[in-house]
Design a protein around this motif. Structure first.
Motif, PDB file in Angstrom:
ATOM      1  N   ASP A 161       0.831  -1.211   0.000  1.00 45.67           N
ATOM      2  CA  ASP A 161       0.000   0.000   0.000  1.00 45.67           C
ATOM      3  C   ASP A 161       0.863   1.257   0.000  1.00 45.67           C
ATOM      4  OD1 ASP A 161      -2.286  -1.523  -0.001  1.00 45.67           O
ATOM      5  OD2 ASP A 161      -2.625  -1.378   2.166  1.00 45.67           O
ATOM      6  N   TYR A 162       1.921   1.245   0.801  1.00 41.79           N
ATOM      7  CA  TYR A 162       2.799   2.418   0.861  1.00 41.79           C
ATOM      8  C   TYR A 162       3.590   2.595  -0.434  1.00 41.79           C
ATOM      9  CZ  TYR A 162       2.139   4.001   5.673  1.00 41.79           C
ATOM     10  OH  TYR A 162       1.615   4.540   6.825  1.00 41.79           O
ATOM     11  N   TYR A 163       4.042   1.489  -1.015  1.00 41.37           N
ATOM     12  CA  TYR A 163       4.741   1.584  -2.299  1.00 41.37           C
ATOM     13  C   TYR A 163       3.833   2.188  -3.366  1.00 41.37           C
ATOM     14  CZ  TYR A 163       8.840  -1.113  -0.877  1.00 41.37           C
ATOM     15  OH  TYR A 163       9.995  -1.549  -0.276  1.00 41.37           O
ATOM     16  N   ALA A 164       2.568   1.772  -3.363  1.00 34.03           N
ATOM     17  CA  ALA A 164       1.621   2.316  -4.340  1.00 34.03           C
ATOM     18  C   ALA A 164       1.419   3.811  -4.121  1.00 34.03           C
ATOM     19  CB  ALA A 164       0.296   1.569  -4.236  1.00 34.03           C
ATOM     20  N   LEU A 165       1.417   4.216  -2.836  1.00 32.91           N
ATOM     21  CA  LEU A 165       1.217   5.624  -2.503  1.00 32.91           C
ATOM     22  C   LEU A 165       2.381   6.484  -2.985  1.00 32.91           C
ATOM     23  CD1 LEU A 165      -0.652   7.614  -0.974  1.00 32.91           C
ATOM     24  CD2 LEU A 165       0.667   7.101   1.090  1.00 32.91           C
ATOM     25  N   TYR A 166       3.579   5.935  -2.915  1.00 27.72           N
ATOM     26  CA  TYR A 166       4.770   6.699  -3.292  1.00 27.72           C
ATOM     27  C   TYR A 166       5.410   6.125  -4.558  1.00 27.72           C
ATOM     28  CZ  TYR A 166       4.291   8.781   1.300  1.00 27.72           C
ATOM     29  OH  TYR A 166       3.802   9.447   2.399  1.00 27.72           O
ATOM     30  N   HIS A 167       4.583   5.653  -5.477  1.00 28.05           N
ATOM     31  CA  HIS A 167       5.089   4.996  -6.684  1.00 28.05           C
ATOM     32  C   HIS A 167       5.842   5.945  -7.609  1.00 28.05           C
ATOM     33  CE1 HIS A 167       1.335   6.792  -8.081  1.00 28.05           C
ATOM     34  NE2 HIS A 167       1.861   6.778  -9.285  1.00 28.05           N
ATOM     35  N   THR A 168       5.675   7.254  -7.402  1.00 26.21           N
ATOM     36  CA  THR A 168       6.376   8.214  -8.266  1.00 26.21           C
ATOM     37  C   THR A 168       7.854   8.313  -7.922  1.00 26.21           C
ATOM     38  OG1 THR A 168       5.720   9.999  -6.767  1.00 26.21           O
ATOM     39  CG2 THR A 168       4.323   9.599  -8.692  1.00 26.21           C
ATOM     40  N   ILE A 169       8.238   7.788  -6.763  1.00 21.52           N
ATOM     41  CA  ILE A 169       9.652   7.793  -6.387  1.00 21.52           C
ATOM     42  C   ILE A 169      10.314   6.588  -7.062  1.00 21.52           C
ATOM     43  CG2 ILE A 169      11.302   7.687  -4.484  1.00 21.52           C
ATOM     44  CD1 ILE A 169       9.150   8.879  -2.688  1.00 21.52           C
ATOM     45  N   PRO A 170      11.267   6.794  -7.968  1.00 24.15           N
ATOM     46  CA  PRO A 170      11.809   5.690  -8.793  1.00 24.15           C
ATOM     47  C   PRO A 170      12.257   4.478  -8.003  1.00 24.15           C
ATOM     48  CG  PRO A 170      12.618   7.793  -9.580  1.00 24.15           C
ATOM     49  CD  PRO A 170      11.882   8.083  -8.300  1.00 24.15           C
ATOM     50  N   LYS A 171      12.998   4.675  -6.921  1.00 28.24           N
ATOM     51  CA  LYS A 171      13.540   3.520  -6.203  1.00 28.24           C
ATOM     52  C   LYS A 171      12.449   2.737  -5.477  1.00 28.24           C
ATOM     53  CE  LYS A 171      14.789   5.788  -1.831  1.00 28.24           C
ATOM     54  NZ  LYS A 171      15.889   6.058  -0.887  1.00 28.24           N
ATOM     55  N   LEU A 172      11.277   3.388  -5.261  1.00 22.20           N
ATOM     56  CA  LEU A 172      10.167   2.685  -4.627  1.00 22.20           C
ATOM     57  C   LEU A 172       9.280   2.003  -5.657  1.00 22.20           C
ATOM     58  CD1 LEU A 172       9.077   5.174  -1.815  1.00 22.20           C
ATOM     59  CD2 LEU A 172      10.706   3.295  -1.689  1.00 22.20           C
ATOM     60  N   SER A 173       9.129   2.604  -6.816  1.00 24.23           N
ATOM     61  CA  SER A 173       8.248   2.027  -7.834  1.00 24.23           C
ATOM     62  C   SER A 173       8.757   0.669  -8.301  1.00 24.23           C
ATOM     63  CB  SER A 173       8.122   2.977  -9.031  1.00 24.23           C
ATOM     64  OG  SER A 173       9.366   3.162  -9.661  1.00 24.23           O
ATOM     65  N   ALA A 174      10.058   0.459  -8.223  1.00 26.93           N
ATOM     66  CA  ALA A 174      10.637  -0.820  -8.653  1.00 26.93           C
ATOM     67  C   ALA A 174      10.204  -1.978  -7.770  1.00 26.93           C
ATOM     68  CB  ALA A 174      12.153  -0.731  -8.664  1.00 26.93           C
ATOM     69  N   ARG A 175       9.738  -1.676  -6.563  1.00 30.96           N
ATOM     70  CA  ARG A 175       9.352  -2.725  -5.624  1.00 30.96           C
ATOM     71  C   ARG A 175       7.926  -3.252  -5.868  1.00 30.96           C
ATOM     72  NH1 ARG A 175      13.352  -5.138  -2.588  1.00 30.96           N
ATOM     73  NH2 ARG A 175      14.454  -3.674  -1.243  1.00 30.96           N
ATOM     74  N   ILE A 176       7.090  -2.494  -6.559  1.00 29.49           N
ATOM     75  CA  ILE A 176       5.658  -2.788  -6.588  1.00 29.49           C
ATOM     76  C   ILE A 176       5.352  -4.148  -7.192  1.00 29.49           C
ATOM     77  CG2 ILE A 176       3.436  -2.057  -7.514  1.00 29.49           C
ATOM     78  CD1 ILE A 176       4.371   0.832  -7.196  1.00 29.49           C
ATOM     79  N   SER A 177       5.900  -4.451  -8.364  1.00 26.07           N
ATOM     80  CA  SER A 177       5.623  -5.742  -8.990  1.00 26.07           C
ATOM     81  C   SER A 177       6.203  -6.879  -8.163  1.00 26.07           C
ATOM     82  CB  SER A 177       6.187  -5.775 -10.414  1.00 26.07           C
ATOM     83  OG  SER A 177       7.581  -5.550 -10.388  1.00 26.07           O
ATOM     84  N   GLU A 178       7.367  -6.643  -7.569  1.00 26.98           N
ATOM     85  CA  GLU A 178       7.981  -7.651  -6.704  1.00 26.98           C
ATOM     86  C   GLU A 178       7.097  -7.930  -5.495  1.00 26.98           C
ATOM     87  OE1 GLU A 178      12.065  -8.196  -4.025  1.00 26.98           O
ATOM     88  OE2 GLU A 178      11.720  -6.379  -5.184  1.00 26.98           O
ATOM     89  N   MET A 179       6.513  -6.877  -4.941  1.00 23.24           N
ATOM     90  CA  MET A 179       5.657  -7.023  -3.762  1.00 23.24           C
ATOM     91  C   MET A 179       4.452  -7.899  -4.053  1.00 23.24           C
ATOM     92  SD  MET A 179       6.773  -5.582  -1.066  1.00 23.24           S
ATOM     93  CE  MET A 179       5.215  -5.886  -0.284  1.00 23.24           C
ATOM     94  N   GLN A 180       3.837  -7.708  -5.210  1.00 25.30           N
ATOM     95  CA  GLN A 180       2.640  -8.479  -5.535  1.00 25.30           C
ATOM     96  C   GLN A 180       2.952  -9.968  -5.575  1.00 25.30           C
ATOM     97  OE1 GLN A 180      -0.646  -7.356  -5.837  1.00 25.30           O
ATOM     98  NE2 GLN A 180      -0.858  -9.569  -5.613  1.00 25.30           N
ATOM     99  N   GLY A 181       4.094 -10.318  -6.140  1.00 22.54           N
ATOM    100  CA  GLY A 181       4.484 -11.720  -6.189  1.00 22.54           C
ATOM    101  C   GLY A 181       4.678 -12.314  -4.803  1.00 22.54           C
ATOM    102  N   ILE A 182       5.285 -11.540  -3.905  1.00 22.10           N
ATOM    103  CA  ILE A 182       5.527 -12.032  -2.549  1.00 22.10           C
ATOM    104  C   ILE A 182       4.211 -12.209  -1.798  1.00 22.10           C
ATOM    105  CG2 ILE A 182       6.563 -11.454  -0.318  1.00 22.10           C
ATOM    106  CD1 ILE A 182       8.796 -10.055  -1.862  1.00 22.10           C
ATOM    107  N   VAL A 183       3.306 -11.231  -1.928  1.00 25.14           N
ATOM    108  CA  VAL A 183       2.007 -11.337  -1.258  1.00 25.14           C
ATOM    109  C   VAL A 183       1.248 -12.561  -1.761  1.00 25.14           C
ATOM    110  CG1 VAL A 183      -0.249 -10.249  -1.008  1.00 25.14           C
ATOM    111  CG2 VAL A 183       1.823  -8.882  -0.748  1.00 25.14           C
ATOM    112  N   ASP A 184       1.285 -12.794  -3.062  1.00 20.82           N
ATOM    113  CA  ASP A 184       0.606 -13.973  -3.615  1.00 20.82           C
ATOM    114  C   ASP A 184       1.189 -15.259  -3.045  1.00 20.82           C
ATOM    115  OD1 ASP A 184      -0.991 -12.325  -5.104  1.00 20.82           O
ATOM    116  OD2 ASP A 184       0.125 -12.579  -6.973  1.00 20.82           O
ATOM    117  N   ASP A 185       2.514 -15.316  -2.931  1.00 22.47           N
ATOM    118  CA  ASP A 185       3.160 -16.505  -2.373  1.00 22.47           C
ATOM    119  C   ASP A 185       2.753 -16.724  -0.928  1.00 22.47           C
ATOM    120  OD1 ASP A 185       4.434 -17.019  -4.740  1.00 22.47           O
ATOM    121  OD2 ASP A 185       6.343 -16.110  -4.156  1.00 22.47           O
TER     122      ASP A 185
END
Length: 230
Positions: A161-185
């Motif tokens: 949720d926080y990554y999505a909120l601050y997705h405009t910050i480049p170093k944070l936006s890179a985490r979003i797709s990775e996060m979804q995979g981890i949550v699914d696992d």
């Protein structure tokens, strides 16, 4: 021409002498300047030289711990920050948050997840909002490594949720797709863990079937007689 050469050599010699006469106070100022400019290796070398001669202010040990962290000397970073963290409590919350995160991530990288969790939780209470995504992520991953999948899943969702909120910050936006995979696992693992336990099947060996309900009268009244020895 010869006079100019001599004058140049004298100037060079004078500068060398001045450099040799740098005081420890000036060396400390230079170390702090390097640190603030992100030159962590240069700062680390000077802080270590001064530490060998003096008992430094706790803040400078905090700086040294951060230098070790950026130099990937995680064991040294954790040791320094563990030793001096209590004395760093007097500084501003945002500065303490850096020390807590640095200490937590150093322990995390050394495989000490329990200590890392304590540091990350303190960092969360002090850091800026846009720093929370990464801290939640590391905190969640620590719980995952400690086999606490349920807590990890909750924290990973907070991080997401926080990554999505601050997705405009480049170093944070890179985490979003990775996060979804981890949550699914995590959710798949939790689904397996929480499956209802199946009761063992009781088979009606007389009728070669699995009855919906065991009827004892039906089993024992099936016409089978047992001769007892007289």
């Amino acid at each position: 021409m010869k006079k100019r050469l001599i004058l140049l050599l004298l100037c060079i010699w004078g500068l060398a002498q001045a450099s040799d006469q740098e005081t420890d106070t000036q060396r400390l100022e230079r170390a702090v300047s390097y640190f603030q400019g992100g030159k962590y290796h240069e700062a680390m070398v000077l802080f270590e030289q001064l530490d060998a001669k003096y008992s430094l202010n706790p803040r400078f040990y905090g700086f040294l711990g951060v230098c070790y962290y950026h130099e990937r000397l995680y064991e040294e970073a954790a040791a320094v920050l563990d030793k001096y963290m209590d004395k760093l409590e007097v500084f501003a919350p945002s500065e303490r948050a850096v020390y807590y995160f640095t200490g937590g991530d150093s322990h995390f990288k050394e495989g000490d997840y329990e200590t890392a969790v304590g540091y990350f939780e303190k960092a969360l209470s002090l850091c800026y909002e846009n720093e929370k995504p990464e801290i939640y992520y590391k905190l969640a991953y620590s719980h995952l490594r400690m086999d606490d999948t349920e807590t990890a899943n909750v924290l990973f969702k907070e991080a997401e949720d926080y990554y999505a909120l601050y997705h405009t910050i480049p170093k944070l936006s890179a985490r979003i797709s990775e996060m979804q995979g981890i949550v699914d696992d995590c959710e798949r693992e939790l689904a397996i863990v929480n499956l209802p336990k199946e009761e063992p099947l009781l088979r009606d060996t007389l009728h070669f079937e699995v009855p919906k309900a065991i009827n004892l009268d039906d089993i024992f009244g099936s016409g089978i007689e047992i001769d007892e020895d007289e």
